[in-house]
Design a protein around this motif. Sequence first.
Motif, mmCIF file in Angstrom:
data_model
loop_
_atom_site.group_PDB
_atom_site.id
_atom_site.type_symbol
_atom_site.label_atom_id
_atom_site.label_comp_id
_atom_site.label_asym_id
_atom_site.label_seq_id
_atom_site.Cartn_x
_atom_site.Cartn_y
_atom_site.Cartn_z
ATOM 1 N N UNK A 424 0.812 -1.219 0.000
ATOM 2 C CA UNK A 424 0.000 0.000 0.000
ATOM 3 C C UNK A 424 0.844 1.268 0.000
ATOM 4 N N UNK A 425 2.156 1.133 -0.196
ATOM 5 C CA UNK A 425 3.004 2.324 -0.291
ATOM 6 C C UNK A 425 2.883 2.925 -1.690
ATOM 7 N N UNK A 426 3.469 4.070 -1.878
ATOM 8 C CA UNK A 426 3.404 4.740 -3.183
ATOM 9 C C UNK A 426 4.824 5.021 -3.694
ATOM 10 N N UNK A 427 5.309 4.208 -4.651
ATOM 11 C CA UNK A 427 4.642 3.064 -5.280
ATOM 12 C C UNK A 427 4.743 1.812 -4.410
ATOM 13 N N UNK A 428 3.897 0.815 -4.666
ATOM 14 C CA UNK A 428 4.033 -0.463 -3.959
ATOM 15 C C UNK A 428 5.369 -1.121 -4.301
ATOM 16 N N UNK A 429 5.891 -1.864 -3.351
ATOM 17 C CA UNK A 429 7.149 -2.593 -3.546
ATOM 18 C C UNK A 429 6.891 -4.078 -3.331
ATOM 19 N N UNK A 430 7.243 -4.887 -4.329
ATOM 20 C CA UNK A 430 7.048 -6.340 -4.260
ATOM 21 C C UNK A 430 8.407 -7.011 -4.154
ATOM 22 N N UNK A 431 8.542 -7.932 -3.221
ATOM 23 C CA UNK A 431 9.794 -8.661 -3.055
ATOM 24 C C UNK A 431 9.535 -10.098 -2.660
ATOM 25 N N UNK A 432 10.550 -10.751 -2.140
ATOM 26 C CA UNK A 432 10.432 -12.145 -1.703
ATOM 27 C C UNK A 432 10.355 -12.202 -0.171
ATOM 28 N N UNK A 433 9.853 -13.308 0.313
ATOM 29 C CA UNK A 433 9.777 -13.542 1.749
ATOM 30 C C UNK A 433 10.506 -14.843 2.063
ATOM 31 N N UNK A 434 11.443 -14.784 3.005
ATOM 32 C CA UNK A 434 12.165 -15.993 3.406
ATOM 33 C C UNK A 434 12.389 -15.941 4.907
ATOM 34 N N UNK A 435 11.507 -16.585 5.655
ATOM 35 C CA UNK A 435 11.620 -16.604 7.099
ATOM 36 C C UNK A 435 11.491 -15.218 7.701
ATOM 37 N N UNK A 436 12.556 -14.748 8.331
ATOM 38 C CA UNK A 436 12.524 -13.450 9.012
ATOM 39 C C UNK A 436 13.029 -12.300 8.153
ATOM 40 N N UNK A 437 13.217 -12.536 6.859
ATOM 41 C CA UNK A 437 13.742 -11.468 6.004
ATOM 42 C C UNK A 437 12.854 -11.205 4.797
ATOM 43 N N UNK A 438 12.806 -9.930 4.427
ATOM 44 C CA UNK A 438 12.151 -9.492 3.200
ATOM 45 C C UNK A 438 13.274 -9.218 2.212
ATOM 46 N N UNK A 439 13.233 -9.878 1.046
ATOM 47 C CA UNK A 439 14.384 -9.884 0.146
ATOM 48 C C UNK A 439 14.098 -9.183 -1.176
ATOM 49 N N UNK A 440 15.130 -8.490 -1.675
ATOM 50 C CA UNK A 440 15.018 -7.720 -2.901
ATOM 51 C C UNK A 440 16.131 -8.118 -3.867
ATOM 52 N N UNK A 441 15.752 -8.298 -5.125
ATOM 53 C CA UNK A 441 16.709 -8.683 -6.167
ATOM 54 C C UNK A 441 16.977 -7.480 -7.065
ATOM 55 N N UNK A 442 18.218 -6.992 -7.130
ATOM 56 C CA UNK A 442 18.512 -5.817 -7.952
ATOM 57 C C UNK A 442 18.354 -6.053 -9.452
ATOM 58 N N UNK A 443 18.253 -7.309 -9.866
ATOM 59 C CA UNK A 443 18.145 -7.580 -11.306
ATOM 60 C C UNK A 443 16.910 -6.919 -11.918
ATOM 61 N N UNK A 444 15.813 -6.883 -11.178
ATOM 62 C CA UNK A 444 14.563 -6.376 -11.739
ATOM 63 C C UNK A 444 14.241 -4.949 -11.285
ATOM 64 N N UNK A 445 15.247 -4.264 -10.759
ATOM 65 C CA UNK A 445 15.081 -2.853 -10.383
ATOM 66 C C UNK A 445 16.175 -2.029 -11.050
ATOM 67 N N UNK A 446 15.829 -0.838 -11.500
ATOM 68 C CA UNK A 446 16.832 0.074 -12.043
ATOM 69 C C UNK A 446 17.483 0.855 -10.912
#
Length: 466
Positions: A424-446
Amino acid sequence: MSSLFRSLPSVDACLRWLEEDFAATPHSVLLESCRAVLDELREDIRSGRITDEAALSPERVRPRLQAVVEKKDRPRFCRVINGAGVVVHTNLGRSVLAREAREAVRIAASGYSNLEFDLETGERGSRISLVEELLCSLTGAEAALVVNNNAAAVLLMLDTMCKGGEVMLSRGQLVEIGGSFRIPDVMERSGATLREVGTTNRTHLADYERALSENTRAVLWVHPSNYRIIGFHSSVPANELADFAHAHGLPMLEDLGSGSLMDFSRWGLHDEPTVPEVLRQGTDVVTFSGDKVLGGPQAGIIVGKKEYVDRMKKNQLLRALRCDKLTLAALEATLRLYRDPETARRAIPTVRRMSMDPETLKVRAESLRDMLSGALEGRASCSLKEDFSRVGGGSFPEQGMPTTLVCVHPSVCSARQLKMRLLSTNPPLVGRLDGSSFELDPRTMDDDEFPDVARVLKDALDGIGS
């Protein structure tokens, strides 16, 4: 409770507040928002969630009204930051268009165009001609046609060439892709009859020989874009199947699915034939998507022998399946980039992201980690982890691309709570979930999205417990 109800602000008072804050918002939206918030407040009083008149003061109600209007006023269709590491993310709009394609769309949308106007003769033209020459040049096909997606391309191909007859297809290729799109169902809609050949894991040329009849109209090959059969498995190679079809006077058709014009094996991605390769193997007509590995807009592309493609151009179904001017503008611009493979690799976001080397990704991940560590200090810690990205879009299944993830470990909430708040942020941010961490892959972000990533993560975490 009666006192609390009397303390509720009036609709007129709420409207006055909102008209000061949202002068450009339609009155109907403001009125609807007022009524919705007041209804919620009444329910909160009835249920006992509100017991203090202070909760109904202008200082408390006005921000609530503002939040509702902002949500209603915000377009439903919005930009999303894709940190999930899936390049052709079906749910997030698949391929990101190249700058040249975006500019072509802007021009096409900003005024009149030669969509169906021949600038050489001054007479009515064909929208297909805008991209046909490019497609033929890039694939080696004799003719080409574009419709609104690959499902439409398969439907048009079968309706034109196989209606009223049988189409031979190996049982190992009776696929279903996203959205419950099933090849047998599409074949039924086209008026053709499916003739299943062989078994799920093994199909031989003799199986095709036995299935041949006077009603056979074509041999169909469906490329397994989004799945693989491993182990005790065999199938007839496409070139041998094409020879068989031609020996019996039949066309060889192929649904390639996520078709590519570039060989990605140099970047560790294998087993996906390119469109030119398929045509050189003897296939007469190939259909594939424009918005997957190709990196263009949603479109279904048909290339192949002129005698067959010309028949499809005369099919009345084509008018219901044709593309609009914005799609054709974006597709032409994307195809023009493929005239030089290195230009395509640099300029088309999908191709560029698929061909990124692991070292570059690690450096970018380190940069993002450092930025986030500074912005989220006290609310989350950040670390790096080696993992894999995915192509997505039903392409290169089971083949990962090495990457470095940035792992955010929130200290004020769970990783799952953070993931949901980021929607619900502006813009929304979608990432991965692995246990206790929220993960982001730089490949799909500029790189220019990194500051937005830091900002929305900070906003999401600052809003917890405040």
